[in-house]
Scaffold this motif. Structure first.
Motif, short mmCIF file in Angstrom:
data_model
loop_
_atom_site.label_atom_id
_atom_site.label_comp_id
_atom_site.label_asym_id
_atom_site.label_seq_id
_atom_site.Cartn_x
_atom_site.Cartn_y
_atom_site.Cartn_z
N LEU A 50 49.73 -47.99 -49.21
CA LEU A 50 51.00 -48.37 -49.79
C LEU A 50 52.15 -48.26 -48.79
CD1 LEU A 50 50.76 -46.78 -53.36
CD2 LEU A 50 50.41 -49.16 -52.70
N LYS A 51 52.09 -47.27 -47.93
CA LYS A 51 53.13 -47.12 -46.91
C LYS A 51 53.15 -48.33 -45.97
CE LYS A 51 52.92 -42.06 -46.78
NZ LYS A 51 52.51 -40.88 -45.97
N ILE A 52 51.97 -48.88 -45.71
CA ILE A 52 51.90 -50.05 -44.83
C ILE A 52 52.25 -51.33 -45.60
CG2 ILE A 52 50.30 -51.50 -43.51
CD1 ILE A 52 48.81 -48.88 -42.79
N ALA A 53 51.62 -51.54 -46.75
CA ALA A 53 51.83 -52.78 -47.51
C ALA A 53 53.28 -52.96 -47.94
CB ALA A 53 50.92 -52.79 -48.74
N LEU A 54 53.97 -51.84 -48.19
CA LEU A 54 55.33 -51.89 -48.71
C LEU A 54 56.40 -51.64 -47.65
CD1 LEU A 54 54.65 -49.92 -52.01
CD2 LEU A 54 54.97 -52.39 -51.79
N ASN A 55 56.00 -51.49 -46.39
CA ASN A 55 57.04 -51.29 -45.39
C ASN A 55 57.82 -52.59 -45.17
OD1 ASN A 55 55.72 -52.92 -43.44
ND2 ASN A 55 54.74 -51.17 -42.45
N ASP A 56 58.93 -52.51 -44.50
CA ASP A 56 59.83 -53.67 -44.38
C ASP A 56 59.14 -54.87 -43.75
OD1 ASP A 56 61.71 -52.07 -45.52
OD2 ASP A 56 63.08 -52.03 -43.81
N ASP A 59 56.16 -38.46 -54.44
CA ASP A 59 56.30 -38.22 -53.01
C ASP A 59 56.43 -39.52 -52.23
OD1 ASP A 59 53.69 -38.89 -53.69
OD2 ASP A 59 52.77 -37.61 -52.17
N LEU A 60 55.70 -40.54 -52.66
CA LEU A 60 55.79 -41.85 -51.99
C LEU A 60 57.18 -42.45 -52.18
CD1 LEU A 60 53.82 -43.93 -50.51
CD2 LEU A 60 53.88 -45.15 -52.69
N LYS A 61 57.73 -42.32 -53.37
CA LYS A 61 59.07 -42.82 -53.64
C LYS A 61 60.08 -42.17 -52.70
CE LYS A 61 62.91 -43.95 -55.98
NZ LYS A 61 63.52 -45.28 -55.99
N GLN A 62 59.96 -40.88 -52.48
CA GLN A 62 60.87 -40.16 -51.61
C GLN A 62 60.73 -40.61 -50.16
OE1 GLN A 62 59.86 -36.08 -52.36
NE2 GLN A 62 60.84 -36.05 -54.38
N GLN A 63 59.50 -40.96 -49.76
CA GLN A 63 59.23 -41.32 -48.37
C GLN A 63 59.64 -42.74 -48.03
OE1 GLN A 63 55.08 -40.41 -47.55
NE2 GLN A 63 55.25 -38.45 -48.59
N ILE A 64 59.36 -43.70 -48.93
CA ILE A 64 59.58 -45.10 -48.58
C ILE A 64 60.41 -45.88 -49.60
CG2 ILE A 64 57.40 -45.17 -47.31
CD1 ILE A 64 56.26 -46.87 -49.63
N GLY A 65 60.78 -45.25 -50.73
CA GLY A 65 61.39 -46.02 -51.80
C GLY A 65 62.81 -45.67 -52.16
N THR A 66 63.51 -44.98 -51.30
CA THR A 66 64.87 -44.57 -51.66
C THR A 66 65.83 -45.76 -51.78
OG1 THR A 66 65.36 -44.16 -49.32
CG2 THR A 66 64.61 -42.28 -50.64
N ASP A 67 65.50 -46.88 -51.13
CA ASP A 67 66.38 -48.04 -51.22
C ASP A 67 65.75 -49.21 -51.97
OD1 ASP A 67 64.54 -48.38 -49.20
OD2 ASP A 67 65.94 -49.28 -47.76
N TRP A 68 64.73 -48.94 -52.79
CA TRP A 68 64.21 -49.99 -53.67
C TRP A 68 65.32 -50.42 -54.62
CZ3 TRP A 68 59.21 -46.86 -55.11
CH2 TRP A 68 58.25 -47.04 -54.10
N THR A 69 65.43 -51.71 -54.89
CA THR A 69 66.43 -52.21 -55.82
C THR A 69 66.17 -51.61 -57.20
OG1 THR A 69 66.54 -54.30 -54.60
CG2 THR A 69 67.43 -54.29 -56.85
N PRO A 70 67.14 -50.91 -57.79
CA PRO A 70 66.90 -50.22 -59.06
C PRO A 70 66.34 -51.11 -60.17
CG PRO A 70 68.95 -49.46 -58.11
CD PRO A 70 68.48 -50.62 -57.25
N SER A 71 66.85 -52.33 -60.28
CA SER A 71 66.40 -53.21 -61.36
C SER A 71 64.93 -53.59 -61.24
CB SER A 71 67.26 -54.48 -61.40
OG SER A 71 67.16 -55.19 -60.17
#
Length: 425
Positions: A329-335, A119-131
């Motif tokens: 995680l939503k805060i630490a990993l936001n842009d 669920d976290l991936k869907q919310q904030i990680g759709t544009d994480w670099t695949p590699s």
């Protein structure tokens, strides 16, 4: 994986502040709202050197403002961390969020110690670099979130390159070879310092060739060292090593390649950004001559493959604060805060769009272009035992450099690799 990270040469280290403690009551689960977090304390394990003081201060303030909960950073040492995390994840009161090495993540996930984060991936990680995101996935499921990464670059001596008449850095592998040839012919310096067992550089070359070091044989993994693509990677390594007088049976730490480079008699070496700082510590006068560039690939439009070392953030399956952990995680990993971490530490962020935060950091700017073409060692729990000393792949590399064919060298070590892969973790 242990990494020393610096934002620029001359920064000797980064101190990390520990946030204040609060209460320790659990949240009410996935549907907990912000009001239910008040009075709680979230425990977060980060590794020494990963989270600079300004970042922890800013993230703590944002987290506490949003949730009403307290945030406690607990700084860990790299030595012995795998055993410590394994023990913590098996206990009733583990840390809620943990920094875990990217190549170690599959092993922790396989034991059931990490919570699934689809669920976290869907919310904030759709544009994480695949590699960089691939190491946070195990068995097709998201068990962590990519945090920061680093990879090798070419660190070179500008003075020596100028003496060789080289006016610009190479954009392709063949151009790099020609530059090394020019240094060998026109100067009294060794063109490059490349010992025979710089294993992680070799791993990057295999990634660049699209090679896998293991393959499935029924329900188990076995060595894939004899694959023609791995052979091609080793041939590229051998070509680079032909320009070096470094020992064929040593790695980059014996002796420290940066200290060899610091003597001012070597054109270049392939290493981590922090190794430039090691060179300056050994010889302050070399600082003015340091330069950096991305390891060039076969064509100018795609850098060489590199091993991406770094860390993921994960939530302990045994944490009673799952919802609060995800808020962290939503805060630490936001842009905003992912970008801040990249800028302060000079590390590769989890999104290509955030690499603009590396502007002005010469090492990071050289490393960043290769991130999209990077990768890791095989992301299976069984792989860890392969790299245990003595690493059989290092023996394979030395054998090839000493004249064995890659096929014969592979046969020499495959039995050992397969035995290690068959070990139960």
């Amino acid at each position: 994986m242990k990494r020393k990270l610096i934002a620029a040469i001359g920064i000797a280290g980064m101190m990390i502040s520990v946030a204040a403690c609060g209460g320790d009551d659990g949240d009410s689960g996935k549907n907990a709202g912000p009001d239910s977090f008040k009075g709680q304390t979230l425990r977060v394990w980060t590794m020494d050197g990963s989270a600079p003081a300004q970042w922890t201060k800013d993230v703590q303030a944002a987290f506490e403002k949003k949730t009403g909960a307290k945030l406690k950073f607990e700084i860990q040492k790299w030595d012995g961390i795998q055993e410590k995390i394994t023990t913590a994840l098996s206990e009733d009161n583990p840390p809620d969020v943990l920094e875990v090495g990217n190549t170690q993540t599959p092993a922790y996930a396989a034991t059931g110690g990490l919570a699934e984060l689809a669920d976290l991936k869907q919310q904030i990680g759709t544009d994480w670099t695949p590699s960089v995101s691939q190491s946070s996935v195990y068995d097709g499921k998201q068990y962590a979130a990519p945090w920061y990464f680093a990879n090798r670059v070419v660190i070179y001596n500008k003075k020596i390159w100028a003496k060789a008449g080289i006016k610009s850095t190479p954009k392709t592998r063949d151009e790099f070879y020609k530059d090394l040839e020019a240094i060998g012919k026109k100067t009294d310096a060794d063109p490059i310092y490349l010992p025979g067992q710089n294993w992680y550089f070799f791993d990057g070359l295999t990634i660049g060739q699209g090679a896998d070091l293991v393959k499935k044989d029924g329900d188990k993994y076995v060595s894939n060292l004899a694959d023609p693509k791995v052979t091609q990677a080793m041939e590229i390594y051998k070509k680079y090593a032909s320009y070096s007088t470094a020992p064929k049976d040593k790695d980059e730490a014996t002796p420290q390649q940066a200290e060899v480079f610091a003597k001012g008699k070597t054109g270049a070496f392939i290493g981590m950004g922090w190794e430039a700082g090691t060179a300056v510590t050994a010889n302050k006068s070399i600082e003015k001559d340091l330069g950096y560039f991305t390891i060039p690939g076969e064509t100018a439009d795609k850098p060489e493959g590199v091993f991406l070392g770094g860390s993921n953030l994960a939530v302990a399956q045994g944490s009673k604060k799952q919802a609060l952990a995800k808020e962290f995680l939503k805060i630490a990993l936001n842009d905003k805060y992912e970008g801040e971490l990249a800028k302060l530490n000079g590390v590769i962020p989890n999104k290509a769009s955030l690499q603009t935060n590396l502007k002005g950091n010469a090492v990071a700017e050289a490393a960043a272009p290769a991130a999209a073409a990077g990768g890791t060692t095989p992301l299976i729990p069984e792989w860890a035992s392969v790299e245990n000393t003595p690493n059989p792949i290092k023996s394979y590399m030395t054998a090839v450099l000493n004249g064995k064919s890659p096929a014969d060298a592979a046969k020499q070590v495959e039995g050992d690799i397969n035995k290690r892969l068959a070990q139960q973790n």
